[in-house]
Design an enzyme around this catalytic site. Structure first.
Site, PDB file in Angstrom:
ATOM      1  N   GLY A 189       0.804  -1.218   0.000  1.00  0.00           N
ATOM      2  CA  GLY A 189       0.000   0.000   0.000  1.00  0.00           C
ATOM      3  C   GLY A 189       0.830   1.257   0.000  1.00  0.00           C
ATOM      4  N   GLY A 214      -0.323   4.401   0.409  1.00  0.00           N
ATOM      5  CA  GLY A 214      -1.061   5.512   0.986  1.00  0.00           C
ATOM      6  C   GLY A 214      -0.239   6.201   2.063  1.00  0.00           C
ATOM      7  N   PHE A 215      -0.894   6.951   2.926  1.00  0.00           N
ATOM      8  CA  PHE A 215      -0.180   7.687   3.966  1.00  0.00           C
ATOM      9  C   PHE A 215       0.638   6.765   4.864  1.00  0.00           C
ATOM     10  CE2 PHE A 215      -3.758  10.632   3.059  1.00  0.00           C
ATOM     11  CZ  PHE A 215      -3.014  11.756   2.711  1.00  0.00           C
ATOM     12  N   GLU A 239     -17.736  18.724   3.650  1.00  0.00           N
ATOM     13  CA  GLU A 239     -16.913  19.404   2.651  1.00  0.00           C
ATOM     14  C   GLU A 239     -17.505  19.272   1.253  1.00  0.00           C
ATOM     15  OE1 GLU A 239     -12.720  19.022   5.147  1.00  0.00           O
ATOM     16  OE2 GLU A 239     -13.134  17.636   3.509  1.00  0.00           O
ATOM     17  N   ASP A 261      -6.040   2.293   7.958  1.00  0.00           N
ATOM     18  CA  ASP A 261      -7.468   1.960   7.919  1.00  0.00           C
ATOM     19  C   ASP A 261      -7.758   0.477   8.010  1.00  0.00           C
ATOM     20  OD1 ASP A 261      -7.705   4.654   7.539  1.00  0.00           O
ATOM     21  OD2 ASP A 261      -8.509   4.550   5.504  1.00  0.00           O
ATOM     22  N   ALA A 292      -5.808  10.189   8.213  1.00  0.00           N
ATOM     23  CA  ALA A 292      -4.424  10.198   7.747  1.00  0.00           C
ATOM     24  C   ALA A 292      -3.423  10.202   8.897  1.00  0.00           C
ATOM     25  CB  ALA A 292      -4.190  11.400   6.841  1.00  0.00           C
ATOM     26  N   GLN A 293      -3.715  10.949   9.978  1.00  0.00           N
ATOM     27  CA  GLN A 293      -2.768  11.032  11.076  1.00  0.00           C
ATOM     28  C   GLN A 293      -2.540   9.684  11.747  1.00  0.00           C
ATOM     29  OE1 GLN A 293      -0.624  13.140  12.521  1.00  0.00           O
ATOM     30  NE2 GLN A 293      -0.920  14.525  10.805  1.00  0.00           N
TER      31      GLN A 293
END
Length: 435
Positions: free
Chosen positions: A11, A13-14, A170, A302, A318-319
């Site tokens: 992965g 991602g972050f 948002e 996640d 994300a954190q």
């Protein structure tokens, strides 16, 4: 690989990037595998969907990220499973990837909770293709209304956003700005009245932004309402068709667009690994983030059921992914060099929460009880996202787009690409969509 310890990270991602970067100075060889050759900055996907940014503004090539880190190589492939006995990750193309340590950072996928019609007719917003599909569809609805004004009565210009968390808030705020400030001018003189476009935000709980304090929730709700968003709380979605959304209270909304921002579950890889899982299909991990029964393997972000000190499940933000990635990189390095505690428990530091509602409107809650709303919160939100965005070119492009939009109320990326309107029911995988 020169006889060094092999670390496979699943992965990009972050979380996956945090692991690979954290091992820059370690005596290991890192293989980062993902089905996409780019990293996606998920927090700004909604701006791609609402024509605020271009897709390339929120994505960056993985190989470009690690050009100067010699102990990282990238493999573009879909992970199909893990042979635990052989110590290999199996992929859909090419040879399997041998590992001494494995880090699963495979993200999540959209959870429709089994609600009839959501998978077929809803528009998720979790990966880059989702954002482009949704943008195509939104713009296509206005073109359809121009061709046949009667479609407005059938709900062509009614947009239902499900989920009152940061993403839903948002999206709703960005949609009304797009309609009122941009499309209103684009379709001036058309055969229909753009002012008939309508945005509805639906949340099952009694208020928006559940993780935020009551004052921030009230501010978000009142600001959205003042901008024309119809906010419906305390009700859920019962069924979705191509042109109707039926709520749990029996209300039926004529709408051709349902944006699904109501939740995620662990990606399919969590099941394929044959390891213990918990709520939402997330992989069960020990306090040090190791996978039960596999001391050489970790799960982060996640896809992992990471708990806080009080036993509650940490959110999929994300954190959490970045901090858990840094922690695992530290543990691996300690184990390889034989210095320090290689089994130290993970401790999450909550740095606060943010959500933007639109121009000069946002809510920010930081440590120490600091709470901001309005313009200060909005500026803080803009600055933080620019800092974390990958790539100098992307930062400049996003900043220029934001500045242009602020000065002119214009948006550049109002393009319907591909074969036309986006397809409904796009299958979304997570921030690290390799599984």
């Amino acid at each position: 690989m020169n006889g060094r310890t092999n670390v496979v990270v699943v992965g990009a991602g972050f979380g996956g990037l945090a692991v690979a970067r954290g091992l820059a100075d370690a005596p290991v060889e890192v293989t980062l595998v993902d089905r996409n050759n780019f990293h996606t900055f998920q927090p700004l996907l909604y701006q791609v969907a609402t024509s605020g940014l271009n897709p390339a503004d929120v994505a960056y090539p993985v190989r470009g990220i690690f050009q100067r880190q010699r102990n990282v190589r990238f493999r573009r492939a879909t992970v199909t499973g893990v042979d635990w006995e052989a110590g290999e990750v199996t992929v859909d193309s090419g040879d399997p990837l041998a590992f001494d340590h494995l880090v699963v950072a495979a993200g999540a996928e959209v959870n429709d909770f089994g609600i009839p019609g959501v998978a077929q007719h809803g528009f998720p917003l979790y990966v880059l293709p989702d954002a482009v599909h949704l943008r195509n569809h939104i713009l296509g609805r206005f073109e359809a209304a121009d061709a046949d004004p009667a479609a407005v009565d059938d709900g062509a210009l009614t947009f239902v956003v499900v989920g009152g968390g940061p993403t839903g808030v948002e999206v709703a705020g960005a949609l009304v700005e797009l309609i009122d400030k941009v499309l209103h001018r684009d379709f001036r003189g058309s055969r229909f009245d753009v002012r008939r476009a309508h945005v509805v935000l639906v949340e099952m709980l009694d208020d928006l932004l559940p993780p935020f304090r009551p004052g921030s929730r009230r501010y978000a709700r009142s600001t959205l309402a003042a901008r024309g968003v119809e906010v419906r709380t305390g009700t859920s979605v019962a069924e979705v068709t191509a042109t109707r959304v039926r709520l749990g209270d029996g209300t039926e909304i004529p709408a051709h667009t349902l944006v699904w921002a109501a939740g995620v579950k662990a990606g399919a890889l969590a099941t394929a690994l044959d390891v213990p899982t918990g709520r939402g299909g997330r992989i069960t991990v020990a306090p040090d983030l190791r996978i039960a029964g596999h001391p050489e393997a970790f799960a982060i972000g996640d896809i992992a059921a990471i708990t806080a000190g009080d036993g509650s499940l940490l959110p999929g933000v994300a954190q959490v992914a970045m901090q858990s990635g840094h922690h695992v990189a530290t543990l691996i390095q300690r184990g390889v060099v034989g210095e320090g505690d290689a089994h130290a428990p993970f401790r999450y530091r909550d740095k606060g929460s943010m959500a933007t509602i639109g121009r000069r409107s946002a809510v920010t809650e930081l440590g120490g009880g600091i709470r901001l709303t309005g313009t200060p919160a909005w500026v803080a939100w803009l600055g933080l996202h620019l800092v974390y965005l990958m790539g100098f070119r992307n930062r400049v492009s996003v900043f220029v787009n934001w500045a242009w939009n602020y000065l002119t109320w214009d948006r550049g990326a109002r393009l319907i690409l591909g074969s036309g309107e986006g397809e409904r029911g796009t299958t979304s995988t997570g921030s690290d969509p390799e599984a």
